[in-house]
Design a protein around this motif. Structure first.
Motif, PDB file in Angstrom:
ATOM      1  N   ASP A   1     -36.999  29.190  -7.634  1.00 31.73           N
ATOM      2  CA  ASP A   1     -36.542  29.822  -6.405  1.00 31.73           C
ATOM      3  C   ASP A   1     -36.584  28.846  -5.233  1.00 31.73           C
ATOM      4  N   CYS A   2     -37.420  27.872  -5.329  1.00 32.68           N
ATOM      5  CA  CYS A   2     -37.420  26.805  -4.321  1.00 32.68           C
ATOM      6  C   CYS A   2     -36.896  25.503  -4.918  1.00 32.68           C
ATOM      7  N   HIS A   3     -37.429  25.147  -6.082  1.00 33.04           N
ATOM      8  CA  HIS A   3     -37.005  23.897  -6.730  1.00 33.04           C
ATOM      9  C   HIS A   3     -35.770  24.188  -7.569  1.00 33.04           C
ATOM     10  N   ASN A   4     -34.703  24.673  -6.941  1.00 27.51           N
ATOM     11  CA  ASN A   4     -33.529  25.056  -7.731  1.00 27.51           C
ATOM     12  C   ASN A   4     -32.726  23.837  -8.176  1.00 27.51           C
ATOM     13  N   ARG A   5     -33.003  22.717  -7.574  1.00 25.75           N
ATOM     14  CA  ARG A   5     -32.266  21.502  -7.941  1.00 25.75           C
ATOM     15  C   ARG A   5     -33.282  20.394  -8.204  1.00 25.75           C
ATOM     16  N   ALA A   6     -34.183  20.677  -9.123  1.00 24.95           N
ATOM     17  CA  ALA A   6     -35.217  19.682  -9.413  1.00 24.95           C
ATOM     18  C   ALA A   6     -34.634  18.529 -10.212  1.00 24.95           C
ATOM     19  N   THR A   7     -33.547  18.780 -10.895  1.00 24.96           N
ATOM     20  CA  THR A   7     -32.956  17.745 -11.736  1.00 24.96           C
ATOM     21  C   THR A   7     -31.508  17.442 -11.373  1.00 24.96           C
ATOM     22  N   HIS A   8     -30.678  18.463 -11.408  1.00 21.87           N
ATOM     23  CA  HIS A   8     -29.258  18.223 -11.114  1.00 21.87           C
ATOM     24  C   HIS A   8     -29.084  18.201  -9.605  1.00 21.87           C
ATOM     25  N   ILE A   9     -29.515  17.102  -9.009  1.00 20.45           N
ATOM     26  CA  ILE A   9     -29.618  17.034  -7.551  1.00 20.45           C
ATOM     27  C   ILE A   9     -28.317  16.510  -6.962  1.00 20.45           C
ATOM     28  N   TYR A  10     -27.707  17.366  -6.160  1.00 20.13           N
ATOM     29  CA  TYR A  10     -26.531  16.933  -5.404  1.00 20.13           C
ATOM     30  C   TYR A  10     -27.001  16.656  -3.996  1.00 20.13           C
ATOM     31  N   GLU A  11     -26.648  15.494  -3.491  1.00 18.59           N
ATOM     32  CA  GLU A  11     -27.194  15.101  -2.203  1.00 18.59           C
ATOM     33  C   GLU A  11     -26.354  15.633  -1.046  1.00 18.59           C
ATOM     34  N   ASN A  12     -26.961  15.574   0.138  1.00 20.25           N
ATOM     35  CA  ASN A  12     -26.261  15.808   1.384  1.00 20.25           C
ATOM     36  C   ASN A  12     -25.750  14.423   1.806  1.00 20.25           C
ATOM     37  N   PRO A  13     -24.492  14.305   2.269  1.00 19.79           N
ATOM     38  CA  PRO A  13     -23.947  12.956   2.471  1.00 19.79           C
ATOM     39  C   PRO A  13     -24.776  12.086   3.414  1.00 19.79           C
ATOM     40  N   GLY A  14     -25.227  12.703   4.524  1.00 22.33           N
ATOM     41  CA  GLY A  14     -26.013  11.927   5.491  1.00 22.33           C
ATOM     42  C   GLY A  14     -27.315  11.441   4.879  1.00 22.33           C
ATOM     43  N   TYR A  15     -27.983  12.351   4.152  1.00 22.64           N
ATOM     44  CA  TYR A  15     -29.254  11.976   3.550  1.00 22.64           C
ATOM     45  C   TYR A  15     -29.048  10.941   2.447  1.00 22.64           C
ATOM     46  N   ALA A  16     -27.920  11.049   1.733  1.00 20.38           N
ATOM     47  CA  ALA A  16     -27.646  10.090   0.663  1.00 20.38           C
ATOM     48  C   ALA A  16     -27.524   8.683   1.236  1.00 20.38           C
ATOM     49  N   VAL A  17     -26.792   8.569   2.338  1.00 19.84           N
ATOM     50  CA  VAL A  17     -26.631   7.248   2.968  1.00 19.84           C
ATOM     51  C   VAL A  17     -27.987   6.751   3.463  1.00 19.84           C
TER      52      VAL A  17
END
Lengths: 497, 444
Positions: free
Chosen positions: A318-334
């Motif tokens: 419910d919180c760690h919904n993307r513990a593995t298949h992590i899609y980033e936020n563009p700003g954070y990715a950069v």
């Protein structure tokens, strides 16, 4: 012996079906042996080879056997002879003459059948084992599963096999997963799936059973220091620090815990949400000491809308919904790539221009790669011709990094764009923690669930120029003086210093 | 008094002001506010961070901190606060400004519900328009709603109209001009601060300003306007152009800045018939003082000579006769439908004074030639001669017809309609026509 085999295969390949059957069984058998030997001896290292060895060859082998049978039956029907007559004709008197352990054909068939069974069992078990390999899950349905495969490989769980989380233990779970896989094969073949694929929240294995094999609540103690680097869109892509002391402990019976209180000990939180996205809560229940539940109801949702029967006990995902298949936020990715040092921010406006390049809309991957290349090279060529000439290699590597950010996160063939699969960890906007910790959910007495920032983390820097800004004494001339002092005092108090 | 005594007195006064204005609330509270709002409403936080308030240590609770018993006070994250910040709150530090605003015409704008403007919006359109169309400029009464998260009824919040009627009894809203949360003086000094409301068919001050040489010079020299300067004395700190604020509010070498926007206005150009305001000579003098930063006395005097004549011309030639006709119509109960604005002639008369009549007067006041004539008096004349008179004739009422006939035959300003063109042209060339209007100059 070989003579006998030759004779036998000559005998069964009396028509096209029989012939093809013989060709298929023989080549797939030989192929399997060759490939497996090559793999074991280290000649073949390609990860995809398993698809051929363990999936293709055994399949062809079985198809071949079936063809031989079909061929034989057809031959019999066409010739109108009895089996004995046909056998005499195809294999000759010598082979069909009765002997102590049966005729020569009979013993050949027995031996070959034994070999076949041995082969099928061996290949089958290799096939099952191979189907447990991530490379099978990730590449067998290549076009559809590619985004998950890509994000999995870049995730902290990349050394954990898909099946360890997605298939439970025991025969039931295995059967379920194969059945599910069969349906997936059908839906891929006939293109019955949605793009993007909705997160299959109801098909997931029970998270606590799965995750707690490695991460169990007793393990969440103390707090965790998280230092986040963010970069401004100015010429120097200046760094800003946000440092959080995350109160991740689960607590104990005697002591109220931090974030993992939600899953610790006897605690239980359950909720009903408006839809499967689980972004908007209708109500949230919290178990009290006496076993009863205190309910916080969303006052912005009218009764008609909240007619929702399904409720769910809050667990890891419910919180760690993307513990593995992590899609980033563009700003954070950069930011993350700059932070790791693989982007060199000596390039002027690197953050601004890179972000612009990766977050633009592109029709397909190819034009994205080209577009990102054009955007960056064009910018430096027009605005910083000197850098463009002399530091071409830095720009080259930056282009590659931005392209890889795009490739990792954006999958036009599956309609996956920025933000398609949002993460619920932490909080961006009203998401994450704020789904429940907000002022719209109230209990009978009008209490809300606290959304105080320092409930979950002390803040040691907050978009600051140094990473532990608020540990320093506050400067009374700074407009942020009051915030600084408040956060410093809070940290000192909560850390028990 | 000896210099040392003055210094001591000033220091005492300063210390007193600081102690009154400095945050009376728990500093930790504001620290908590900022922590969360920096995340949740980063724009708001950043505006404040860049503001003069931030650099003078005026933080959240100094403005939003509420006291028990205040109607709009509510508990938020453990602190008693109010969303609404009223001139009384601002006045804790900005005492003089709050007083000036409180006694200005701006502060009375919220009483609009009693005026024709609001009536028209309520009947011809409906309440949603009345809220967003009328009240968002004029302000309205802030209604307390116990069920609203911030105790403010959603029908009256947002509500940043200039004459907002606040629960604490004060009138007005400082952030109408000093937009939150920067509260920048530079922003309030620009014409755009005023032109949220002062524009359009009924009071095109913005358009007139843009047409005028003043506006022209401002937009050309916007970078030289020194808008951030604290004193901002016209002629000293800037000199290329005046903005709305320059003439109506800001400091000159002889006058302090005022937040009573009417203090330098000698005419009221708002009602059907314009009249001089109380103490208009003093107000005119103040306005001329602004002009004198850049213009000689004769030049400035000449402008008012020409401007006054236009206003009087409008009053006498059109406004008063049109008003008289409406009076006759009402006295004789000639209107078909009972409600105000349910008859065509009422709309004609309304637009004559409320729209084009004001356009002509505002055009003349602020040197906008096109607004004085083509958007102004030309439209007034057309409305009067070819909409109002034919509509009035339809009633076939003797008293009304007599009044109109008398006007067209005996009033030298209107008798042109029944005269030969050649004669009129001759009268213009000879100056005889102009003599008819000489009275509007002579009275000055």
């Amino acid at each position: 012996m070989f003579e006998r085999y030759k004779n036998f295969i000559h005998g069964v390949s009396g028509n096209a079906a029989g012939l093809w059957g013989v060709v298929l069984t023989t080549t797939s058998f030989v192929g399997f042996i060759l490939f497996e030997v090559a793999r074991l001896s280290g000649i073949l290292t390609n990860t995809y080879v398993g698809l051929v060895t363990y999936m293709l060859f055994p399949a062809l082998f079985i198809i071949g056997l079936l063809l031989i049978l079909i061929g034989w039956r057809r031959l019999k029907k066409q010739s109108g002879r009895t089996t004995a007559e046909l056998m005499k004709q195809r294999f000759g008197d010598n082979q069909t003459k009765a002997a102590l352990f049966g005729s020569k054909v009979f013993t050949t068939i027995i031996i070959l059948t034994l070999v076949n069974i041995l082969f099928i069992v061996a290949a089958g078990s290799r096939m099952m084992a191979f189907m447990d390999e991530p490379v099978f899950c990730g590449t067998a349905c290549h076009s559809v599963m590619n985004p998950e495969w890509v994000t999995y490989q870049a995730s902290p769980h990349s050394r954990v096999k898909c099946v360890e989380c997605h298939v439970g233990e025991g025969a039931d779970a295995l059967f379920d997963s194969k059945l599910n896989g069969l349906w997936q094969m059908v839906s891929v073949t006939f293109d019955l799936l949605e793009r993007p694929i909705p997160t299959p929240v109801h098909q997931l294995r029970p998270a606590r059973e799965t995750c707690e094999k490695c991460h169990w609540p007793d393990k969440f103690y103390g707090s965790r220091l998280k230092r986040i680097e963010r970069f401004k869109k100015d010429e120097a892509s200046s760094v800003m620090f946000t440092t959080l002391n995350l109160k991740v402990n689960g607590g104990s019976l005697s002591q109220k815990g931090g974030i993992h209180w939600h899953v610790a000990g006897e605690n239980e939180v359950r909720y009903a949400s408006v839809d499967d996205k689980r972004n908007e809560m209708i109500w949230v229940d919290v178990r009290q000491d006496d076993g009863s539940f205190r309910r916080y109801t969303n006052k912005t949702i009218s009764d008609a809308e909240s007619n929702h029967e399904d409720s769910r006990i809050l667990d890891c995902v419910d919180c760690h919904n993307r513990a593995t298949h992590i899609y980033e936020n563009p700003g954070y990715a950069v930011d993350e790539r700059i932070s790791r040092g693989i982007l060199n921010r000596s390039l002027p406006y690197l953050k601004r221009e890179g972000l612009k390049a990766v977050s633009a809309d592109y029709p397909d991957k190819e034009s994205a790669m080209r577009g990102i290349d054009n955007q960056l090279r064009g910018f430096y060529r027009n605005n910083y011709p000197d850098i463009s000439r002399k530091q071409g290699d830095i720009i080259d590597s930056a282009v590659l990094v931005f392209q890889s950010i795009y490739s990792r996160n954006i999958h036009p063939e599956m309609n996956i764009e920025w933000g398609t699969y949002a993460s619920l960890i932490g909080h961006i906007g009203d998401g994450g923690c704020f789904r429940c910790h907000n002022s719209n959910l109230v209990d009978d007495a009008g209490n809300t669930i606290s959304d105080d920032c320092t409930l979950c983390h002390s803040i040691l820097a907050y978009g600051s120029e140094s990473s532990f800004k608020f540990i320093q004494p506050a400067d009374s001339t700074d407009p942020n003086f009051e915030m600084h002092k408040y956060l410093r005092d809070e940290f000192i108090k909560s850390a028990g210093l | 008094m000896k210099p040392i005594a003055i210094l001591l007195a000033v220091t005492m006064l300063f210390l007193f002001t600081v102690s009154v204005c400095a945050s009376p609330t728990d500093p930790a509270a504001a620290g908590r506010c900022m922590t969360c709002h920096k995340e949740k409403t980063p724009g708001l936080y950043k505006q404040w961070y860049e503001s003069q308030h931030a650099s003078h240590k005026v933080t959240c609770m100094d403005c939003h901190g509420a006291e028990k018993g205040e109607a709009d006070a509510f508990m938020h994250e453990g602190g008693l606060i109010a969303t609404l910040v009223t001139p009384r709150d601002c006045g804790k530090c900005h005492t003089r400004e709050a007083e000036e605003v409180g006694s200005s015409y701006h502060a009375t704008a919220g009483h609009i519900l009693e005026s024709n403007d609001a009536y028209l919006a309520h009947v011809a359109a409906g309440e949603p328009v009345s809220i967003l169309g009328c009240e968002s400029c004029h302000g309205s009464k802030v209604i307390i709603d116990a069920n609203s998260p911030n105790k403010l009824s959603r029908k009256s919040w947002p509500n940043s109209g200039i004459g907002r009627l606040n629960p604490d009894g004060s009138q007005g809203s400082c952030n109408t001009c000093h937009t939150r949360h920067t509260f920048s003086q530079a922003q309030a000094r620009q014409p755009e601060a005023c032109s949220k409301c002062h524009l359009g068919p009924d009071h095109p001050q913005k358009e007139v300003y843009e047409e005028s040489k003043h506006g022209n010079a401002y937009y050309t020299n916007i970078n030289k306007m020194n808008l951030d300067d604290d004193a901002w004395v016209v002629g000293i700190d800037y000199y290329e152009a005046p903005t709305c604020a320059t003439c109506h509010m800001s400091a000159t070498q002889n006058m302090k800045v005022t937040h009573d926007v009417g203090e330098r206005i000698s005419w009221t150009l708002r009602p059907p018939v314009s009249r001089n305001k109380d103490n208009w000579q003093t107000k005119r003098k103040s306005m001329k003082d602004v002009c004198s930063a850049c213009h000689g006395a004769t030049f400035a005097g000449g402008h008012f000579y020409q401007f006054d004549a236009v206003v009087k011309l409008y009053n006498e030639k059109f406004a008063k006769p049109a008003g008289q006709m409406m009076k006759i119509i009402k006295e004789n109960k000639l209107l078909e439908n009972p409600a105000a604005f349910s008859n065509k002639i009422e709309w004609i008369y309304w637009e004559l004074w409320h729209h084009e009549g004001r356009r002509a007067r505002h055009g003349a006041a602020m040197m906008g030639p096109d607004y004085t004539w083509w958007h102004g008096m030309y439209d007034v004349a057309q409305h009067f001669y070819f909409k109002m008179l034919p509509e009035a004739r339809k009633f076939k009422n003797k008293e009304l017809d007599n009044y109109i006939d008398n006007l067209l035959v005996n009033d030298p300003m209107h008798s042109w309609m029944l005269t030969e063109t050649a004669k009129l042209k001759k009268d213009i060339r000879s100056g005889k026509m102009q003599e008819v209007y000489q009275k509007f100059f002579d009275q000055n």
